[in-house]
Design a protein around this motif. Sequence first.
Motif, short mmCIF file in Angstrom:
data_model
loop_
_atom_site.label_atom_id
_atom_site.label_comp_id
_atom_site.label_asym_id
_atom_site.label_seq_id
_atom_site.Cartn_x
_atom_site.Cartn_y
_atom_site.Cartn_z
N LYS A 1 65.89 -9.08 52.72
CA LYS A 1 64.59 -9.23 52.07
C LYS A 1 64.49 -10.66 51.56
N ILE A 2 63.57 -11.42 52.14
CA ILE A 2 63.44 -12.84 51.82
C ILE A 2 62.36 -13.04 50.77
N VAL A 3 62.69 -13.80 49.75
CA VAL A 3 61.75 -14.12 48.67
C VAL A 3 61.43 -15.61 48.75
N PRO A 4 60.21 -15.99 49.11
CA PRO A 4 59.84 -17.42 49.13
C PRO A 4 60.02 -18.04 47.75
N SER A 5 60.55 -19.24 47.73
CA SER A 5 60.86 -19.89 46.45
C SER A 5 60.48 -21.36 46.52
N THR A 6 60.13 -21.88 45.36
CA THR A 6 59.83 -23.30 45.21
C THR A 6 60.60 -23.82 44.01
N TYR A 7 61.25 -24.96 44.18
CA TYR A 7 62.02 -25.56 43.09
C TYR A 7 61.44 -26.93 42.78
N LEU A 8 60.99 -27.11 41.52
CA LEU A 8 60.38 -28.37 41.09
C LEU A 8 61.34 -29.09 40.14
N PHE A 9 61.83 -30.26 40.55
CA PHE A 9 62.78 -31.03 39.75
C PHE A 9 62.04 -31.83 38.67
N LEU A 10 62.83 -32.41 37.77
CA LEU A 10 62.25 -33.21 36.68
C LEU A 10 61.49 -34.42 37.21
N ASN A 11 61.96 -34.97 38.33
CA ASN A 11 61.29 -36.14 38.90
C ASN A 11 60.10 -35.77 39.78
N LYS A 12 59.64 -34.51 39.65
CA LYS A 12 58.46 -33.99 40.37
C LYS A 12 58.71 -33.80 41.87
#
Length: 391
Positions: free
Chosen positions: A287-298
Motif C-alpha cells: 500500500k503506497i502512500v504519496p508523500s512530500t517532504y519540504l526542507f528548511l531551504n524550501k
Amino acid sequence: MSGQLKQFDAYAKTLDDFRVRTISGGLVTIISTCIIFILFFLQLQYYLTIDVEQILFVDTSRQEKMNITMDIQFPILPCSYLTIDAMDISGESQTDVIHNLYKTRIDLDGNIIANDIVKVSLQPLPKLNNTQENATTVSDCESCYGAESETRKCCPTCDEVKTAYRLKGWSFDATGVHQCVREGQTIGMISATSNETLTDIKEGCRVHGYLEVNKVAGNFHIAPGQSYQQQHLHVHSLRNIRLDLLNTTHYITDLSFGQHFPNQINPLSNTKQIPKEGAVLFHYYVKIVPSTYLFLNKTEVRTNQYSVTKHRKIIQNVLEGNNHQLPGAFFTYEISAIMVKFVERQRSLAQFLTSSCAIIGGVFTVSGLIDAFIYRGGSLFRKKLEIGKAT
C-alpha cells in the motif's frame, strides 16, 4: 525616590551575620547546579533539532510517474531462469515503462561471476532497443531465428532475440540460440537436444536498478520462465527449466518507491526470505502512500512511503493442470488517495527561553525546599538529642 523604590523590593535581604552555611546546603547546591546544566544542555540540544510537522490531505496530482528502485538477490536461481515483468491494474503489460533494470550473475557467496551486466527486457520493448546496453559487441548481423520483422532484421544479442519472440507472441527456447549461449544466459537450462543432467545449481542472480511506471495500481514480478503474450494472456514458458531445483530464496537489499527522505522506513529493505520447501510463491501486497517532504531551504521532494502485507504459498507441482500459480516474488501495489506532507520547521526561540527559565527556577526552588527540609530536620534531631542528654 530611592526610599519609594525599596518598598517594591520582593527579595528582602538578610544580614550576612544571620546566614548559616551548612555541609548539606553545599552538597544540595552542587547537585542542583549540575542538574541545571544537564537539563539546560538537553533543552539546547532539543532546540537545535528540526521539528517535522505532518499534514494529511487528499492527493489531487494527476499523470505522474513513480520510480520503483530495487536490489534483490536470488542466491540459488541463475539469471537465465528469471524474468521480470511489470503490468498495470488491467493486467496488460505496461507499454510506456522506462527502466534501467539489470541482471548480474553471482556465485553462492554473492560475488559477481562475470563483469557483464545484462539489461532486463520488459514486454514490449520497441523503444528500449536504441538505449539497450550490451556486454558483448557483435559487428555481424546475427539471426533472429525466424522472428525477423521489417523493423528488426538482425538480433546481435540474446535480449534482442527474446524481444523479437515476444513481439511475435512465440515461446522462447534460449538453449538453441547462439547469442544466449555466448552470453551465459542458458546456465542451468536443459537442452532439448542433449542428455545433460543437472544435480545442483551453483550460481544465483542479482536484480538491481529501477522502473519508472505510471502512478496507478499495478504489479511486477520476478519469476522463472520466459514470459510472452498469447491471446492477450500473460504466459510463462517453463521449457528447459529444472522444476525440481527451483528455489525462490531471495534477499531484498532495497525496495523503495521514490527518493529517500530523512527518517524514512522501507519495510522490505534488508529482509530475507529463506523457504525450506524450495519452490514457494511470495506475494507482497504493498500500500503506497504519496508523500512530500519540504526542507528548511524550501527544497521539495515528492516521493512515496509504503506498508506491506506478505503472503506465501508452497507450489507442490508447477505443471498441474489446475495450478495457475508460479513460484517467485510477486509485488502488487495500490496507491492511496491520501498524501502526507512533511514540513521542516525551526523550533521557537521563545519556547526555548521559557523552558530554560522554568528549568533554572524550578530546580532552584526545589533544591531550596530540600535544603530547608534537611536543615530543619537536622536541627530538630539535634534538639531531641540535647533534651535526651539533659534528662
